[in-house]
Design an enzyme around this catalytic site. Structure first.
Site, PDB file in Angstrom:
ATOM      1  CB  ALA A   1     -98.695  28.472 -13.383  1.00 39.08           C
ATOM      2  CB  ALA A   2     -97.122  23.574 -10.343  1.00 39.63           C
ATOM      3  N   GLY A   3     -96.469  26.169  -8.756  1.00 38.72           N
ATOM      4  CA  GLY A   3     -96.167  26.853  -7.502  1.00 38.72           C
ATOM      5  C   GLY A   3     -97.066  28.057  -7.282  1.00 38.72           C
ATOM      6  CG  ASP A   4     -97.008  31.263 -10.002  1.00 43.72           C
ATOM      7  OD1 ASP A   4     -96.212  31.584  -9.111  1.00 43.72           O
ATOM      8  OD2 ASP A   4     -96.771  31.371 -11.213  1.00 43.72           O
TER       9      ASP A   4
HETATM   10  P1  ATP Z   1     -93.246  26.242 -10.796  1.00 40.97           P
HETATM   11  O1  ATP Z   1     -92.924  25.192 -11.837  1.00 40.97           O
HETATM   12  O2  ATP Z   1     -94.562  26.880 -10.955  1.00 40.97           O
HETATM   13  O3  ATP Z   1     -92.123  27.226 -10.587  1.00 40.97           O
HETATM   14  P2  ATP Z   1     -92.534  25.453  -8.137  1.00 40.97           P
HETATM   15  O4  ATP Z   1     -91.133  25.027  -8.468  1.00 40.97           O
HETATM   16  O5  ATP Z   1     -92.721  26.726  -7.430  1.00 40.97           O
HETATM   17  O6  ATP Z   1     -93.427  25.430  -9.448  1.00 40.97           O
HETATM   18  P3  ATP Z   1     -93.103  22.782  -7.318  1.00 40.97           P
HETATM   19  O7  ATP Z   1     -92.530  22.381  -6.020  1.00 40.97           O
HETATM   20  O8  ATP Z   1     -92.449  22.258  -8.553  1.00 40.97           O
HETATM   21  O9  ATP Z   1     -93.250  24.362  -7.300  1.00 40.97           O
HETATM   22  O10 ATP Z   1     -94.622  22.350  -7.408  1.00 40.97           O
HETATM   23  C1  ATP Z   1     -95.641  22.974  -6.660  1.00 40.97           C
HETATM   24  C2  ATP Z   1     -96.687  21.960  -6.289  1.00 40.97           C
HETATM   25  O11 ATP Z   1     -97.259  21.416  -7.491  1.00 40.97           O
HETATM   26  C3  ATP Z   1     -96.139  20.715  -5.551  1.00 40.97           C
HETATM   27  O12 ATP Z   1     -96.008  20.961  -4.160  1.00 40.97           O
HETATM   28  C4  ATP Z   1     -97.246  19.724  -5.857  1.00 40.97           C
HETATM   29  O13 ATP Z   1     -98.380  20.006  -5.077  1.00 40.97           O
HETATM   30  C5  ATP Z   1     -97.582  20.049  -7.312  1.00 40.97           C
HETATM   31  N1  ATP Z   1     -96.754  19.257  -8.242  1.00 40.97           N
HETATM   32  C6  ATP Z   1     -95.622  19.637  -8.879  1.00 40.97           C
HETATM   33  N2  ATP Z   1     -95.140  18.650  -9.652  1.00 40.97           N
HETATM   34  C7  ATP Z   1     -96.004  17.607  -9.510  1.00 40.97           C
HETATM   35  C8  ATP Z   1     -96.078  16.280 -10.066  1.00 40.97           C
HETATM   36  N3  ATP Z   1     -95.149  15.822 -10.906  1.00 40.97           N
HETATM   37  N4  ATP Z   1     -97.120  15.496  -9.694  1.00 40.97           N
HETATM   38  C9  ATP Z   1     -98.074  15.948  -8.838  1.00 40.97           C
HETATM   39  N5  ATP Z   1     -98.065  17.185  -8.286  1.00 40.97           N
HETATM   40  C10 ATP Z   1     -97.052  18.009  -8.617  1.00 40.97           C
HETATM   41  O1  RIB Z   2     -94.309  30.828 -12.186  1.00 40.16           O
HETATM   42  C1  RIB Z   2     -94.513  30.807 -13.567  1.00 40.16           C
HETATM   43  C2  RIB Z   2     -94.300  32.173 -14.144  1.00 40.16           C
HETATM   44  O2  RIB Z   2     -92.942  32.546 -13.985  1.00 40.16           O
HETATM   45  C3  RIB Z   2     -94.544  32.269 -15.634  1.00 40.16           C
HETATM   46  O3  RIB Z   2     -95.890  32.545 -15.952  1.00 40.16           O
HETATM   47  C4  RIB Z   2     -93.572  33.342 -16.089  1.00 40.16           C
HETATM   48  O4  RIB Z   2     -94.192  34.526 -16.489  1.00 40.16           O
HETATM   49  C5  RIB Z   2     -92.635  33.571 -14.895  1.00 40.16           C
HETATM   50  O5  RIB Z   2     -92.918  34.739 -14.285  1.00 40.16           O
END
Ligand code: ATP
Ligand code: RIB
Length: 307
Positions: A250-253
């Site tokens: 959920a970091a990207g969300d």
């Molecule tokens: P998700 O795991 O939710 O699918 P994502 O792959 O869409 O995430 P990421 O690029 O992994 O997105 O991360 C989104 C944002 O979270 C990054 O741009 C950054 O701001 C933060 N982030 C992710 N990982 C880290 C980390 N290890 N340390 C600090 N900030 C982080």
């Molecule tokens: O981005 C994270 C989400 O991806 C999770 O909560 C899971 O439900 C999947 O949709």
């Protein structure tokens, strides 16, 4: 403050913390599974609600207990989820997630009710789009539904933000015409462009999307932060905040939602992305999807401590 509408998925996440991500053909043991409210659409709505935006969620769940739990979670964050459809003939979406010791996840989504959200549902929910300023979409609902909603919103002069996750096998090129801001992660950026990360830079790949008519491209780069290529503020790299990440789910969300919230407050994209980068750095230090998303007050305290 402008209004935000999120059209997308709601999933119950079944999370297993594991020593390492299983290899093909490998079976591994772990001691527990945790149920957490998730789904890309719902996570983004929850995050925007926690950041005190005026936010409405539209999507579909089953008439089961998971569906109720997901709606209760959104309501607890101040999200208007009254329009979310309850399906008699489909189960609430589920996501099976492993999180390894480095905090990296792998996810299998069983779409369930999310897959039933149709163009006709969007037509029936037209008033929701009419009543919003910003529409936020992801790709855990049918691609044609995403296109239809984006086209409708654009024709009404709304701002459309797309988180193109997960990237579908056939991404419709016409969708780019309806999008104001796109937010892929690095993997998604290369999938969308068909470019090769060994041969093509992030800048080139983002430029490819800009050339298709999207005015603002925000690429999240995990622990490397964010890259922004924007008509409004030019090209900028924002480094990540240094934290110990335990689970990036959920970091990207949270990032996408935080950008939408700042845009709703009239801030420029650089300020929005800077704020979102800070919000996401909190999310990665906590386990789970919605369980890891901070409230506005927590973000403000965190920022004061960082000064
Ligand atoms: P998700 O795991 O939710 O699918 P994502 O792959 O869409 O995430 P990421 O690029 O992994 O997105 O991360 C989104 C944002 O979270 C990054 O741009 C950054 O701001 C933060 N982030 C992710 N990982 C880290 C980390 N290890 N340390 C600090 N900030 C982080
Ligand atoms: O981005 C994270 C989400 O991806 C999770 O909560 C899971 O439900 C999947 O949709």
């Amino acid at each position: 403050m402008d209004k935000i509408l999120i059209i997308g998925s709601l999933n119950m996440d079944m999370v297993a913390n594991v020593d390492h991500t299983p290899l093909t053909g490998e079976t591994i043991l772990t001691s527990e599974i945790t149920l957490v409210s998730g789904g890309k659409g719902a996570n983004q709505a929850y995050a925007a609600g926690r950041l005190r935006a005026d936010v409405t969620m539209f999507g579909a769940v089953g008439e089961d207990s998971y569906g109720k739990t997901l709606l209760d979670s959104l309501t607890s964050a101040g999200v208007d989820a009254a329009g979310v459809l309850r399906r008699k003939d489909a189960a609430t979406g589920m996501a099976f997630i492993t999180v390894n010791k480095e905090g990296d996840n792998s996810i299998v989504v069983v779409s369930g009710a999310n897959a039933t959200l149709s163009k006709e549902d969007i037509d029936a929910g037209r008033a929701l789009i009419e009543n919003t300023d910003i529409l936020l979409l992801q790709m855990e609902i049918p691609v044609e539904t995403v296109c239809h909603a984006a086209q409708m919103a654009k024709s009404m002069g709304k701002t459309v933000i797309l988180d193109p996750a997960p990237v579908p096998e056939h991404f419709p090129v016409e969708l780019y015409r309806y999008i104001d801001v796109i937010k892929p992660n690095e993997t998604e950026l290369y999938m969308l462009t068909g470019m090769n990360p060994e041969q093509n830079s992030i800048e080139e790949a983002a430029g490819w999307i800009r050339a298709r008519g999207v005015r603002n491209v925000l690429v999240t780069l995990g622990e490397a932060g964010v890259y922004l290529d924007s008509e409004e503020v030019g090209t900028v790299r924002i480094p990540a905040v240094a934290v110990h990440a335990v689970d990036t789910t959920a970091a990207g969300d949270a990032f996408t939602a935080a950008v939408a919230v700042k845009m709703a407050q009239g801030e420029n994209l650089l300020d929005a992305a800077t704020f979102a980068n800070q919000v996401s750095s909190i999310v990665v230090t906590r386990k789970g999807a919605q369980s890891s998303i901070p409230a506005l007050e927590e973000v403000e305290t965190y920022l004061q401590c960082a000064i």
